[in-house]
Design an enzyme around this catalytic site. Structure first.
Site, PDB file in Angstrom:
ATOM      1  N   SER A 210      -4.178 -13.082 -13.357  1.00  0.00           N
ATOM      2  CA  SER A 210      -3.802 -14.304 -12.632  1.00  0.00           C
ATOM      3  C   SER A 210      -3.003 -13.971 -11.363  1.00  0.00           C
ATOM      4  O   SER A 210      -2.663 -14.861 -10.600  1.00  0.00           O
ATOM      5  CB  SER A 210      -2.936 -15.177 -13.552  1.00  0.00           C
ATOM      6  OG  SER A 210      -1.821 -14.416 -13.989  1.00  0.00           O
TER       7      SER A 210
ATOM      8  N   ASP B 108      -1.530 -11.825  -7.785  1.00  0.00           N
ATOM      9  CA  ASP B 108      -1.892 -11.692  -6.380  1.00  0.00           C
ATOM     10  C   ASP B 108      -2.863 -10.523  -6.127  1.00  0.00           C
ATOM     11  O   ASP B 108      -3.899 -10.684  -5.487  1.00  0.00           O
ATOM     12  CB  ASP B 108      -0.563 -11.476  -5.622  1.00  0.00           C
ATOM     13  CG  ASP B 108      -0.731 -11.345  -4.151  1.00  0.00           C
ATOM     14  OD1 ASP B 108      -1.244 -12.296  -3.559  1.00  0.00           O
ATOM     15  OD2 ASP B 108      -0.366 -10.283  -3.591  1.00  0.00           O
TER      16      ASP B 108
ATOM     17  N   ALA C 239      -4.782  -8.890  -8.230  1.00  0.00           N
ATOM     18  CA  ALA C 239      -6.077  -9.066  -8.905  1.00  0.00           C
ATOM     19  C   ALA C 239      -6.990  -9.942  -8.053  1.00  0.00           C
ATOM     20  O   ALA C 239      -8.154  -9.612  -7.818  1.00  0.00           O
ATOM     21  CB  ALA C 239      -5.855  -9.678 -10.281  1.00  0.00           C
ATOM     22  N   LYS C 240      -6.411 -11.053  -7.572  1.00  0.00           N
ATOM     23  CA  LYS C 240      -7.226 -11.998  -6.785  1.00  0.00           C
ATOM     24  C   LYS C 240      -7.632 -11.398  -5.443  1.00  0.00           C
ATOM     25  O   LYS C 240      -8.762 -11.482  -5.012  1.00  0.00           O
ATOM     26  CB  LYS C 240      -6.402 -13.269  -6.513  1.00  0.00           C
ATOM     27  CG  LYS C 240      -6.467 -14.263  -7.646  1.00  0.00           C
ATOM     28  CD  LYS C 240      -5.707 -15.526  -7.293  1.00  0.00           C
ATOM     29  CE  LYS C 240      -4.336 -15.484  -7.906  1.00  0.00           C
ATOM     30  NZ  LYS C 240      -3.508 -16.633  -7.819  1.00  0.00           N
TER      31      LYS C 240
ATOM     32  N   LYS D  22       1.361   1.181  -8.619  1.00  0.00           N
ATOM     33  CA  LYS D  22       2.715   1.525  -8.254  1.00  0.00           C
ATOM     34  C   LYS D  22       3.618   0.295  -8.377  1.00  0.00           C
ATOM     35  O   LYS D  22       3.073  -0.821  -8.397  1.00  0.00           O
ATOM     36  CB  LYS D  22       2.757   2.092  -6.845  1.00  0.00           C
ATOM     37  CG  LYS D  22       2.334   1.085  -5.771  1.00  0.00           C
ATOM     38  CD  LYS D  22       2.447   1.666  -4.425  1.00  0.00           C
ATOM     39  CE  LYS D  22       3.735   1.319  -3.769  1.00  0.00           C
ATOM     40  NZ  LYS D  22       3.714   0.070  -2.967  1.00  0.00           N
TER      41      LYS D  22
ATOM     42  N   LYS E 100      -8.409   5.039   1.444  1.00  0.00           N
ATOM     43  CA  LYS E 100      -8.772   4.557   2.801  1.00  0.00           C
ATOM     44  C   LYS E 100      -9.686   5.595   3.469  1.00  0.00           C
ATOM     45  O   LYS E 100      -9.463   6.805   3.347  1.00  0.00           O
ATOM     46  CB  LYS E 100      -7.508   4.334   3.633  1.00  0.00           C
ATOM     47  CG  LYS E 100      -6.655   3.204   3.030  1.00  0.00           C
ATOM     48  CD  LYS E 100      -5.839   2.480   4.051  1.00  0.00           C
ATOM     49  CE  LYS E 100      -4.968   1.433   3.394  1.00  0.00           C
ATOM     50  NZ  LYS E 100      -5.365   0.069   3.676  1.00  0.00           N
TER      51      LYS E 100
ATOM     52  N   HIS F 113       2.608   6.235  -0.082  1.00  0.00           N
ATOM     53  CA  HIS F 113       1.490   6.229   0.872  1.00  0.00           C
ATOM     54  C   HIS F 113       1.642   7.307   1.962  1.00  0.00           C
ATOM     55  O   HIS F 113       0.736   8.094   2.191  1.00  0.00           O
ATOM     56  CB  HIS F 113       1.350   4.860   1.544  1.00  0.00           C
ATOM     57  CG  HIS F 113       1.168   3.722   0.583  1.00  0.00           C
ATOM     58  ND1 HIS F 113       0.548   3.862  -0.632  1.00  0.00           N
ATOM     59  CD2 HIS F 113       1.515   2.410   0.665  1.00  0.00           C
ATOM     60  CE1 HIS F 113       0.520   2.688  -1.260  1.00  0.00           C
ATOM     61  NE2 HIS F 113       1.115   1.792  -0.493  1.00  0.00           N
TER      62      HIS F 113
ATOM     63  N   LYS G  14       8.413  -3.397   8.036  1.00  0.00           N
ATOM     64  CA  LYS G  14       7.814  -4.731   7.903  1.00  0.00           C
ATOM     65  C   LYS G  14       8.350  -5.597   9.023  1.00  0.00           C
ATOM     66  O   LYS G  14       9.422  -5.301   9.580  1.00  0.00           O
ATOM     67  CB  LYS G  14       8.194  -5.323   6.555  1.00  0.00           C
ATOM     68  CG  LYS G  14       7.555  -4.530   5.410  1.00  0.00           C
ATOM     69  CD  LYS G  14       7.439  -5.320   4.156  1.00  0.00           C
ATOM     70  CE  LYS G  14       6.650  -4.579   3.109  1.00  0.00           C
ATOM     71  NZ  LYS G  14       5.290  -5.041   2.939  1.00  0.00           N
TER      72      LYS G  14
END
Ligand code: NDP
Ligand code: BG6
Length: 513
Positions: free
Chosen positions: A41, A43, A45-46, A176, A210, A268, A364
Site C-alpha cells: 500500500s 509509496d 510499491a506504487k 534501504k 541505473k 548511492h 535536497k
C-alpha cells in the site's frame, strides 16, 4: 545383428529431441515465481515496484508462470489493489502497441492479502493462497520488503515461515536504510541471518541499477583510452554530485532520523565511488566484482569532521510562491539539526588513488535535479597553449562528465582551436547524448534489479561485508555531528546550497563542476 542395430538406433534420440531436451528450461515449464510485495500500500510499491514489474512483463522478461501478491495491513480487495496499481503503470514510449491489453493481462496476475507484518498466522494464510496459484509446479518465492526498517525483522521472520518448500528458491529484497550506523547495521544483518542465508538476502541500492552506473565498468574496462588514465597520475579529483530540486515532502518523518549522509552518500554515492575506483575484477562474476568493491572501501580513510560541510534548507519566496523550510514539515521536530545537504572529501589510501580527493555533494531542495560523476584531469605538463588561459589554468584541464540523470550523457571537455585565422582556444565537448544516440527508452533501475533478483544475479546487490565497510567510513563522523550538535549552514530552498561546500573544495584546490 541387423535387429540389434535397428533397436539401438531407434533408442538413440534424434537431433530434434536432443535440441528440445537441451532447451528445457525449468523456469519456463515446470516452475513458478511468486513475487510478494510486502508494504504494497506504500509509496515505493506504487511508484516503483509495480510499474517495474509491469515493464518486465511487457518486455516478456517475467517467467511464464508468475503471480504477484501485495501484502500490507490496509484492507483491500484484489480489485482495489488492481485499481491502485493501474494508475501508475505506463508502457514504453517506443512500443505502445497492445498496451491496454497487456495491462489487463498483467493486472489479472496481481492479488492482495491483508495482514500484520509480525503475524505468523497472516503469513500462513498468504502461503496457502500462494500454494493455490503455484499448483504442482516448483515454487520460487521472492519477497520485496517495501516497509519501514523498524519492521524488517518481524516481517522476515514471518515471511521466511512461508518460504518456498522443496527445491524452489526463496529470496528477500531488502530496501534501504540498512541500519543507521555500524552497530545497528551489524545487528540488522545478524537478525536477518537468523532466518535467511546471505545468498537469499538481496540488499537493494537502486543507483546500481541505473544505466550509466552499470555502464561505468564498460566505459573503464572496454575502452583502451580511459583505463590507462584512471589513476592519481592523470586524475586530479573526482566529484560525485547528487541534487534534487524538491525537499523531503511527505518523507520528513523518515528523513529526520537519517539525514542526507545516510540517505544518499553512505549508499548511492559511495557505491558509485567503489565501482569507479575499484581494480579490474577477475571476471564479471558477482563475487569478483563485489570483492574489488570491498577492497576499495576498506582502503578508504574514515571521513573526518573537518572534511564535511552540512546544510539544511530554509524557506524561500520566489515569484510570489513561498517554498517551505525543512522544519516547516509537520513530521520534522522543530529545531531539528538533520542535514538536508552535505559535502565531503574522501580519500582512498592505495597506490592508484593516493592523494586524489573524491568529493561528494548531495542535497535536497537545490536549484536542479541531477546526478553526475565528474572527473577532472591534471594540467598538461609544459602545455604550449597555457598562455591562452592566463592564470586560470583550471579552465584548461580536461573533464569527463558522466551524467547519470536526467538526460543521460557522457561528455569529455577538451581544448579546441576556435576556427579562424587567429589562435584562440576554447573548451568544447565530445558528446554522447543517450536520447540522440539510442532510440530505446532506458529501463528504470528497479526493472533491472527486480529481474536480477528473479534470475539470482547478485552483482548489483550489496554484500554484508560491503555494507560493514561502508558504515565504517561514515559512522564516526555521523556520531560526532550528532554528539557535538553541529549546526547546519542554512541555504534557501531552490539555491545552489551552502557556500561552505566551495570552501571545502577550495581547500583541496578543487572547483565544483
Ligand atoms: P511507506 O512509509 O509508504 O510504508 C510502506 C507501507 O508500510 C505503508 O503503506 C504501510 O502499509 C506500512 N507502514 C508504514 N509505517 C508503518 C509502521 N510504522 N508500522 C507498520 N507498518 C507501517 O514507505 P515507502 O513505500 O516510502 O518505502 C518503503 C521502504 O523503501 C522504506 O524502507 C524506505 O526507506 C525505502 N525507500 C523508499 C523510497 C521512496 O521513494 N519511497 C526510496 C528508497 C527507499 P500498511 O499500513 O497498509 O500496512
Ligand atoms: C532514495 C532516497 O534512496 O533515493 C530519496 O531515500 C531520494 O531521498 C531517492 O529522493 C532518489 O532516487 P532517484 O532515483 O529519484 O534519483
Amino acid at each position: 545383428f541387423k535387429k540389434l542395430k535397428d533397436e539401438f538406433l531407434s533408442s538413440v534420440p534424434s537431433t530434434e529431441e536432443i535440441k528440445e531436451a537441451a532447451s528445457f528450461d525449468v523456469n519456463k515449464d515446470e516452475s513458478t515465481v511468486s513475487i510478494t510485495v510486502v508494504g504494497a500500500s506504500g509509496d515505493l510499491a506504487k511508484k516503483k515496484i509495480f510499474p517495474a514489474l509491469f515493464a518486465l512483463y511487457y518486455e516478456g522478461c517475467l517467467p511464464e508462470h508468475f503471480t504477484i501478491f501485495g501484502y500490507a495491513r490496509s484492507k483491500m480487495t484484489d480489485a482495489e489493489l488492481r485499481n491502485m496499481v493501474s494508475k501508475t503503470l505506463t508502457c514504453r514510449i517506443d512500443k505502445r502497441e497492445n498496451c491496454d491489453e497487456k495491462m489487463d493481462q498483467f493486472l489479472k496476475r496481481c492479488f492482495y492479502h491483508s495482514g500484520q507484518y509480525g503475524s505468523q498466522e497472516n503469513f500462513a494464510e498468504l502461503d496457502k493462497k500462494l500454494k493455490e496459484h503455484e499448483g504442482a509446479r516448483v515454487s520460487n518465492r521472492l519477497f520485496y520488503l517495501s516497509i519501514p526498517p523498524n519492521i524488517f525483522i518481524e516481517a522476515v521472520k514471518c515471511a521466511s515461515s512461508s518460504a518456498s518448500s522443496g527445491i524452489g528458491w526463496t529470496r528477500v529484497i531488502v530496501e534501504k536504510p540498512f541500519g543507521r550506523d555500524s552497530d545497528s547495521s551489524a545487528a540488522l544483518t545478524k537478525a536477518l541471518k537468523q532466518y535467511l542465508d546471505e545468498d537469499q538476502i538481496f540488499r537493494i541500492d537502486h543507483y546500481l541499477g541505473k544505466e550509466l552506473v552499470e555502464n561505468l565498468s564498460v566505459l573503464r574496462f572496454s575502452n583502451l583510452i580511459f583505463e590507462p588514465l584512471w589513476s592519481r597520475q592523470y586524475i586530479r579529483n573526482v566529484q560525485l554530485i547528487f541534487s534534487e530540486d524538491f525537499g523531503t515532502e511527505g518523507r520528513g518523518g523518515y528523513f529526520d532520523n537519517y539525514g542526507i549522509i545516510r540517505d544518499i552518500m553512505q549508499n548511492h554515492l559511495l557505491q558509485i565511488l567503489a565501482l569507479f575506483a575499484m581494480e579490474t575484477p577477475v571476471s564479471l562474476d558477482a563475487e569478483d566484482i563485489r570483492n574489488e568493491k570491498v577492497k576499495v572501501l576498506r582502503s578508504m580513510r574514515p571521513l573526518q569532521l573537518e572534511d564535511v560541510v552540512v546544510g539544511q534548507y530554509k524557506n524561500h519566496t520566489k515569484g510570489g510562491v513561498t517554498y517551505p523550510a525543512y522544519t516547516d514539515d509537520n513530521t520534522v521536530p522543530k529545531g531539528s539539526l538533520t542535514p538536508t545537504f552535505a559535502a565531503a572529501a574522501l580519500f582512498i589510501d592505495n597506490a592508484r588513488w593516493d592523494g586524489v580527493p573524491f568529493l561528494m555533494k548531495a542535497g535536497k531542495a537545490l536549484h536542479n535535479k541531477s546526478a553526475e560523476i565528474r572527473v577532472q584531469f591534471r594540467h598538461v605538463p609544459g602545455n604550449l597553449y597555457n598562455r591562452n588561459f592566463g592564470t586560470d589554468l583550471d579552465r584548461a584541464t580536461n573533464e569527463l562528465v558522466i551524467r547519470v540523470q536526467p538526460d543521460e550523457a557522457i561528455y569529455l571537455k577538451i581544448n579546441n582551436k576556435v576556427p579562424g585565422l587567429g589562435m584562440r582556444l576554447d573548451r568544447s565537448n565530445l558528446h554522447l547524448h543517450y536520447a540522440a544516440r539510442y532510440s530505446k527508452e532506458i529501463p528504470d533501475a528497479y526493472e533491472r534489479l527486480l529481474l536480477d533478483a528473479i534470475e539470482g544475479e547478485r552483482r548489483l546487490f550489496i554484500r554484508s561485508d560491503e555494507l560493514d565497510a561502508a558504515w565504517a567510513l561514515f559512522t564516526p563522523v555521523l556520531k560526532e555531528l550528532e554528539e557535538k550538535k553541529i549546526i547546519p549552514e542554512y541555504y534557501p530552498y531552490g539555491s545552489r546550497g551552502p557556500v561552505g561546500a566551495h570552501y571545502l573544495a577550495a581547500r583541496y584546490k578543487v572547483r565544483w563542476g
